[in-house]
Design a protein around this motif. Structure first.
Motif, mmCIF file in Angstrom:
data_model
loop_
_atom_site.group_PDB
_atom_site.id
_atom_site.type_symbol
_atom_site.label_atom_id
_atom_site.label_comp_id
_atom_site.label_asym_id
_atom_site.label_seq_id
_atom_site.Cartn_x
_atom_site.Cartn_y
_atom_site.Cartn_z
ATOM 1 N N SER A 74 38.990 31.897 28.926
ATOM 2 C CA SER A 74 37.561 31.768 29.245
ATOM 3 C C SER A 74 36.915 30.543 28.605
ATOM 4 O O SER A 74 35.779 30.196 28.940
ATOM 5 N N CYS A 86 30.103 45.895 31.989
ATOM 6 C CA CYS A 86 31.383 45.792 32.718
ATOM 7 C C CYS A 86 31.544 46.886 33.775
ATOM 8 O O CYS A 86 32.608 47.024 34.371
ATOM 9 N N ALA A 97 35.481 47.551 34.003
ATOM 10 C CA ALA A 97 36.452 46.507 33.628
ATOM 11 C C ALA A 97 36.393 46.340 32.109
ATOM 12 O O ALA A 97 35.445 46.806 31.467
ATOM 13 N N ILE A 100 34.407 40.664 31.347
ATOM 14 C CA ILE A 100 34.066 39.856 32.532
ATOM 15 C C ILE A 100 33.547 38.499 32.076
ATOM 16 O O ILE A 100 32.820 38.400 31.079
ATOM 17 N N HIS A 107 37.746 38.540 35.645
ATOM 18 C CA HIS A 107 37.666 39.632 34.671
ATOM 19 C C HIS A 107 39.039 39.864 34.048
ATOM 20 O O HIS A 107 40.053 39.362 34.556
ATOM 21 N N ASP A 109 41.686 42.853 32.126
ATOM 22 C CA ASP A 109 41.953 44.272 31.921
ATOM 23 C C ASP A 109 43.148 44.409 30.980
ATOM 24 O O ASP A 109 44.227 43.872 31.265
ATOM 25 N N TYR A 125 37.994 46.374 41.338
ATOM 26 C CA TYR A 125 37.085 45.685 40.409
ATOM 27 C C TYR A 125 36.624 44.351 41.021
ATOM 28 O O TYR A 125 35.446 44.004 40.959
ATOM 29 N N LEU A 129 32.843 43.274 41.715
ATOM 30 C CA LEU A 129 32.290 42.135 40.965
ATOM 31 C C LEU A 129 31.880 41.003 41.906
ATOM 32 O O LEU A 129 30.895 40.303 41.649
ATOM 33 N N TRP A 138 37.619 36.125 43.662
ATOM 34 C CA TRP A 138 37.597 36.620 42.275
ATOM 35 C C TRP A 138 39.017 36.593 41.714
ATOM 36 O O TRP A 138 39.993 36.706 42.473
#
Ligand code: SF4
Length: 335
Positions: A74, A86, A97, A100, A107, A109, A125, A129, A138
């Protein structure tokens, strides 16, 4: 709680009749603990130190690895990890989740235990999202913390919708049939499911009117015969597993089975521990190693102590006795 929720979708994809067991087993409890630790660590919560006290050093390392993966993937973007942030809502299904990163349309997990398929859960998810963040695609990152492996799945809206829709349709099909699979042992219907009992009955040679597990449990004669039959099946199972492993290794097929390679556990050899033992302290190192079997201590004593030094019998302690079931006679499996 409805069987139709994101975490159940991978199981419902193979058996539309699957229903999760209301009582969480030790593996699920461990998963929840590590999940809580993961969230607390990402959020920098004070309670992370209390949670860490309930975890082994391997588990703490596994969660640290997962957190470092989130940070690496990220970058400097904001990571949401509070449960309320989440929560995901899709086609009347609700899930949560683990983390995120909205600015990256992604996201994370955390997954514990054996590496399995989670595509359908991730699609759910991703679908929710994408709806919440007005996105057309996504990315889901599965963090298999025990294996230190990351699986990344990209979805377009259409792909995610198709994956989820297929499972939901099969689940809602009034004519659906149970399909024995790798998830049977976790299923709430495991002891009563006709498809599963038919498989067991066929394997154990149980004749008509079929396999009535409750009746077997209630009748000592049948219970003994059943356990004897299971012992035979277990024996055959070991041999069958060996043959199947060899067959697949040499390029053959065994429908419904595949070989999976698990990462070896990490360790520090005793020479290295010995090298650092002065600084680590003998007490903490010995406590980490744990108890030594009395036979090994006797051997060590015999090899290292002068012959006139009597072995200190009073230092030998006995653990509490354990009880187990042992087969006394081989019965016929017909009953
Ligand atoms: S026990 Fe029956 S319903 Fe449950 S997963 Fe297995 S086959 Fe499906």
């Amino acid at each position: 709680m409805s069987a139709l929720r994101p975490s159940n979708l991978p199981k419902l994809a193979v058996c539309p009749c699957y229903e999760s067991h209301p009582v969480a087993g030790p593996a699920a409890e461990r998963g929840t603990l590590l999940d809580t630790a993961f969230r607390a660590e990402l959020l920098g919560l004070e309670e992370r130190f209390v949670i860490a006290n309930q975890m082994t050093s391997d588990e703490i390392a596994a969660v640290s690895w997962a957190v470092s993966m989130v940070r690496a993937i990220s970058g400097h973007e904001r990571v949401l990890a509070r449960e309320d942030d989440c929560r995901v809502q899709i086609l009347n299904l609700t899930g949560t989740a683990d983390a995120i990163v909205p600015t990256r349309l992604t996201h994370f997990d955390l997954k514990t235990g054996a590496r399995r398929n989670y595509r359908e859960q991730m699609a759910a998810y991703a679908l929710g999202l994408m709806g919440a963040h007005f996105a057309g695609q996504w990315t889901a990152h599965l963090l298999f913390c025990d294996q230190r492996e990351v699986e990344t799945i990209h979805f377009t809206y259409e792909e995610a919708h198709a994956v989820v829709d297929q499972v939901v349709k099969a689940f809602n099909d009034p004519g659906k049939n149970p399909s024995p699979c790798e998830y049977c042992a976790w299923c709430a219907k495991a002891d009563t499911c006709p498809a599963r009992l038919a498989t067991v009955g066929k394997t154990l040679g149980v004749s008509e009117p079929g396999f009535d597990f409750d009746a077997i449990l209630a009748d000592p004669e049948q219970l003994g015969a059943f356990l004897s039959a299971c012992a035979v099946v277990e024996d055959f199972q070991d041999r069958a597993r060996k043959i199947a492993t060899e067959r697949i290794k040499t390029g053959g097929r065994v429908p419904g089975w595949k070989l999976v390679t698990r990462k070896g556990s990490e360790f520090v050899d005793c020479e290295t521990v010995g090298h650092h033992i002065q600084r680590l302290g003998f007490g903490p190192v010995l406590a980490a190693y744990g108890n030594l079997p009395a036979a090994k201590f006797r051997d060590l004593w015999r090899q290292r102590m002068p012959g006139d030094q009597a072995f200190p019998e009073s230092s030998v302690k006995a653990a509490s006795p354990t009880t187990y079931l042992k087969q006394t006679t081989t019965q016929s499996q017909s009953h």
